[in-house]
Design a protein around this motif. Sequence first.
Motif, short mmCIF file in Angstrom:
data_model
loop_
_atom_site.label_atom_id
_atom_site.label_comp_id
_atom_site.label_asym_id
_atom_site.label_seq_id
_atom_site.Cartn_x
_atom_site.Cartn_y
_atom_site.Cartn_z
N LEU A 10 18.94 -32.36 14.70
CA LEU A 10 18.60 -33.14 15.89
C LEU A 10 17.09 -33.22 16.07
N HIS A 11 16.63 -34.43 16.34
CA HIS A 11 15.24 -34.69 16.67
C HIS A 11 15.19 -35.52 17.95
N ARG A 12 14.23 -35.21 18.80
CA ARG A 12 13.96 -36.07 19.95
C ARG A 12 12.45 -36.07 20.17
N HIS A 13 11.86 -37.27 20.00
CA HIS A 13 10.42 -37.42 20.14
C HIS A 13 10.10 -38.24 21.37
N PHE A 14 9.06 -37.86 22.06
CA PHE A 14 8.53 -38.63 23.17
C PHE A 14 7.10 -39.01 22.80
N GLY A 15 6.95 -40.21 22.24
CA GLY A 15 5.65 -40.56 21.69
C GLY A 15 5.35 -39.64 20.52
N GLY A 16 4.22 -38.96 20.58
CA GLY A 16 3.87 -38.04 19.51
C GLY A 16 4.36 -36.63 19.71
N VAL A 17 5.05 -36.38 20.81
CA VAL A 17 5.54 -35.04 21.13
C VAL A 17 6.94 -34.84 20.54
N LYS A 18 7.08 -33.82 19.70
CA LYS A 18 8.38 -33.51 19.10
C LYS A 18 9.07 -32.45 19.95
N ALA A 19 9.78 -32.90 20.99
CA ALA A 19 10.42 -31.97 21.92
C ALA A 19 11.56 -31.20 21.24
N VAL A 20 12.31 -31.89 20.39
CA VAL A 20 13.35 -31.27 19.56
C VAL A 20 13.04 -31.67 18.13
N ASN A 21 12.89 -30.67 17.27
CA ASN A 21 12.31 -30.94 15.95
C ASN A 21 13.19 -30.37 14.83
N GLY A 22 14.31 -31.05 14.57
CA GLY A 22 15.17 -30.65 13.45
C GLY A 22 16.06 -29.47 13.74
N ILE A 23 16.68 -29.44 14.90
CA ILE A 23 17.53 -28.31 15.30
C ILE A 23 18.96 -28.49 14.77
N SER A 24 19.47 -27.45 14.14
CA SER A 24 20.85 -27.43 13.66
C SER A 24 21.48 -26.09 14.04
N PHE A 25 22.69 -26.13 14.56
CA PHE A 25 23.46 -24.92 14.81
C PHE A 25 24.90 -25.32 15.09
#
Length: 247
Positions: A10-25
């Motif tokens: 999972l990734h969630r970006h807000f502009g250049g901010v990577k709030a969630v950066n490749g999370i898996s579980f």
Amino acid sequence: MSPVLEARELHRHFGGVKAVNGISFAVAEREILGVIGPNGSGKSTLFNCLLGQIAPSSGRVLLDGVDVTGLRPSELNRRGVSRTFQLLQVFPQLSVRENLILAGQEHVGGRIRRLFGRPDAGLGGAADHMMELFRLTHLSALLAGSLSYGQQKLLDAAMAFMAGPRLVLLDEPAGGVNLTLLGAFRERLRAMNAEAGATFVVIEHNMDFVMSLCSRVICIAEGRIIADGLPGEVRENPEVIEAYLGH
């Protein structure tokens, strides 16, 4: 058997901010998973991606092996996913019992049944049982707004269980609850896990609470998982210690 809940890259970006950066579980049946991390680490954004509040930039969310990425919260609710929020969702001008009945009504038939069915929508027995489980029976007739904050937290959690969900996501359930009620609250959640077979994912800042409640803990920092394991292992992890000490 498929995990109850799975996040894949999972990734969630807000502009250049990577709030969630490749999370898996993955979360197994009947597991109580804790999610910890410093403020701004991406925990709430992750929760909102899992629950359809916001769409991930990329990646997938699976429920019982079925891709549910981007489904609305109402649709996930119909599939057995419930949640609590940091901000209480109780109705202060309704009684404790009425709050519980209202929480379960959306899962009992359609509009016609609610218009012409029993006044309690057939949920009175379930509400009474939930009050007993959460030790709220003596408060049944009181307005929710008259309860202490800790009692309202208990009610809020009880409302999340009214539909008999198989997966519940709890957002800071211990926040603002005094120590007197906190132990009882933890025991009620354990009882719901054991008696109802519900699976939990818990975001929490209270380390003692989450470490004593959860069977497994993941720690997030800067949008990625830095530790995943037994509570004691995560508590002693050098990266986890550094993440907290550095904020």
